[in-house]
Design a protein around this motif. Structure first.
Motif, PDB file in Angstrom:
ATOM      1  N   SER A 130     -25.090  21.992   4.274  1.00 22.31           N
ATOM      2  CA  SER A 130     -24.359  21.880   5.540  1.00 22.31           C
ATOM      3  C   SER A 130     -24.502  23.167   6.343  1.00 22.31           C
ATOM      4  O   SER A 130     -24.694  24.257   5.777  1.00 22.31           O
ATOM      5  N   MET A 152     -14.233  10.275   1.022  1.00 26.15           N
ATOM      6  CA  MET A 152     -14.652  11.666   1.141  1.00 26.15           C
ATOM      7  C   MET A 152     -15.386  12.132  -0.111  1.00 26.15           C
ATOM      8  O   MET A 152     -16.382  12.865  -0.030  1.00 26.15           O
ATOM      9  N   SER A 153     -14.924  11.703  -1.278  1.00 24.74           N
ATOM     10  CA  SER A 153     -15.558  12.119  -2.534  1.00 24.74           C
ATOM     11  C   SER A 153     -17.010  11.636  -2.607  1.00 24.74           C
ATOM     12  O   SER A 153     -17.905  12.367  -3.057  1.00 24.74           O
ATOM     13  N   HIS A 163     -14.793  20.669   7.360  1.00 19.91           N
ATOM     14  CA  HIS A 163     -13.861  19.643   6.860  1.00 19.91           C
ATOM     15  C   HIS A 163     -13.590  18.609   7.951  1.00 19.91           C
ATOM     16  O   HIS A 163     -13.542  17.399   7.671  1.00 19.91           O
ATOM     17  N   LEU A 185     -23.719  15.060  -0.251  1.00 19.21           N
ATOM     18  CA  LEU A 185     -24.049  16.192   0.622  1.00 19.21           C
ATOM     19  C   LEU A 185     -24.881  17.222  -0.126  1.00 19.21           C
ATOM     20  O   LEU A 185     -24.465  17.771  -1.135  1.00 19.21           O
ATOM     21  N   LEU A 224     -16.682  16.311   8.135  1.00 19.29           N
ATOM     22  CA  LEU A 224     -16.783  15.383   7.011  1.00 19.29           C
ATOM     23  C   LEU A 224     -15.703  14.315   7.078  1.00 19.29           C
ATOM     24  O   LEU A 224     -15.948  13.133   6.769  1.00 19.29           O
ATOM     25  N   GLN A 258     -19.095  13.776  -0.118  1.00 19.79           N
ATOM     26  CA  GLN A 258     -19.364  15.117  -0.652  1.00 19.79           C
ATOM     27  C   GLN A 258     -20.356  15.077  -1.808  1.00 19.79           C
ATOM     28  O   GLN A 258     -21.152  16.007  -1.975  1.00 19.79           O
TER      29      GLN A 258
END
Length: 435
Positions: A362, A352-353, A338, A359, A341, A356
């Motif tokens: 990870s 952030m959305s 977290h 992504l 990111l 993600q």
């Protein structure tokens, strides 16, 4: 009835199957000695770990990744193994006041530091040197930049790291010449292991060593598995972090009789921590705002990021090192991810959305919190040459030591350092005459 613990006899026992142990095993076995190599982990390579976690489309490097500087032994072994290497490419961006700008000469201020370092006649920690030579608000940025580089690149504590050693390292320019082995370090280390085994060496994985009981010409090594190993000579290549464990701590390596001078020398040396983040995305979306991104440097909680250029793979690697990594040692993997990111979203001005959603996979590796390592790589403290020499000193032609933390030269903290140390220790062992 319970089975009796396994017992093994050999000429040479090598503890640790990282780069130093693997090359030493190859060289010693090729010289005709019976070699048995024990490794605490369930994989070869130690802190150079090439793997492909779930979700990733290709292998990644969880530890060592680059070839810093000339590294002649690394290059020679890669050539012998038929493995190439690829230069890095792209631009370095520096984030200041929230905006990234291409900085072709991030180290433009470094010559000022090097000029003052050249005048030093006695060593002192970097922080003391900067406070003395570059005091006051006018030099605040220079002090911060130099400290950030020492802590980020060398994983060093500025309060402890040797100013003279950093001068020599920075003059060598290894940070500016950093290709990668094709396929990572894994293929090279697997090749060394295969060479050692072809010469007769035996490898036992998942075998942490608990204690070394020794007398001249005779050693018994006890593992946590219950197995006992007997040899005429032992080469110990464990990381410096293992040496620095105290009695009663997990991972402590017992010696009977003990070697207080060796332990004292280990305590004087620096061993830095690193947390490495590897993030694979669906697309290299960052190229729109940061064309040809190679490195991104900032003051974010995860301050350093790099791409795989010239490989177009949509992969970004994050890096926290030195005291900052030490402060995060006990954080959970989820909390660390977290943090990474959040830092990247801030640096790329991306919600952030959206990050993600891009992504794909990870991976987080916290080397300071990891058993059998307790850190990532060594750095030179004031007085390090004498301490390294004391720690590397063979005992009674029976106990020998190797590893990147014992290396003396311009490639400190690297795979090259481990390889050179392993080769030197192997030669000393072969030339010895144990009782």
């Amino acid at each position: 009835m319970s089975a009796s613990p396994a017992s093994f006899d050999t000429d040479v026992l090598i503890i640790g199957a990282g780069a130093a142990g693997l090359l030493a095993a190859r060289d010693i076995a090729a010289a005709g000695r019976r070699v048995l190599l024990v490794e605490a982990r369930d994989y070869l390579g130690g802190r150079a770990h090439t793997l492909q976690p779930p979700g990733f489309t290709q292998a990644i490097e969880a530890g060592a990744e680059f070839m810093h500087g000339e590294v002649p032994l690394t290059r020679a072994l890669l050539a012998e193994a038929g493995i190439g290497w690829q230069d890095t490419a792209g631009r370095t961006y520096v984030v200041q006041e929230g905006e990234a700008r291409a900085d072709a000469d991030f180290f433009a201020q470094l010559p000022l530091v090097l000029a003052k370092l050249a005048e030093l006649t006695e060593d002192l920690p970097l922080a003391d040197f900067l406070a003395r030579e570059f005091a006051g608000p006018a030099h605040a940025e220079l002090r911060a930049t130099t400290t950030q580089f020492a802590e980020g690149y060398d994983a060093a504590d500025a309060q402890l790291v040797s100013a003279l050693a950093l001068r020599d390292e920075w003059l060598a320019g290894g940070a500016e010449d950093s290709p990668r082995p094709v396929g990572g370090y894994g293929p090279l280390l697997a090749w060394l292991a295969a060479q050692a085994q072809a010469a007769g060496a035996i490898v036992h994985l998942a075998t942490p060593v608990l204690e070394i009981r020794w007398q001249p010409g005779q050693v018994e090594v006890l593992a946590t598995t219950g197995a006992a190993y007997r040899a005429r000579q032992v080469l110990c290549t464990v990381p410096l972090g293992v040496w620095q464990r105290r009695a009663g701590q997990p991972g402590y390596l017992g010696l009977s009789p003990d070697l207080p001078a060796h332990r004292a020398a280990a305590a004087q040396l620096g061993f830095g921590e690193v947390i490495k983040f590897v993030l694979e995305f669906e697309t290299p979306f960052w190229q729109a705002q940061l064309p040809e991104l190679e490195f991104l440097l900032s003051e974010a909680p995860v301050p350093t990021w790099w791409s795989q250029l010239p490989n177009p793979r949509p992969l970004l690697t994050g890096w926290v090192a030195g005291p900052a990594a030490q402060r995060l040692r006990t954080a959970s993997a989820d909390a660390l991810l977290h943090l990474a990111l959040t830092s990247l979203a801030q640096l790329l001005h991306t919600p952030m959305s959206a990050l993600q959603a891009q992504l794909r996979a990870s991976y987080v590796r916290n080397w300071g919190a990891e058993a059998h390592a307790y850190g990532a790589y060594s750095y030179p403290t004031v007085g390090a040459p004498a301490a390294r020499a004391a720690l590397a000193a063979p005992v009674a032609d029976t106990l020998f030591w190797a590893g990147e933390g014992l290396y003396e030269g311009p490639a400190g903290g690297t795979v090259e350092a481990a390889l050179v140390s392993g080769r030197q220790a192997a030669r000393a062992l072969l030339a010895a005459r144990p009782a």
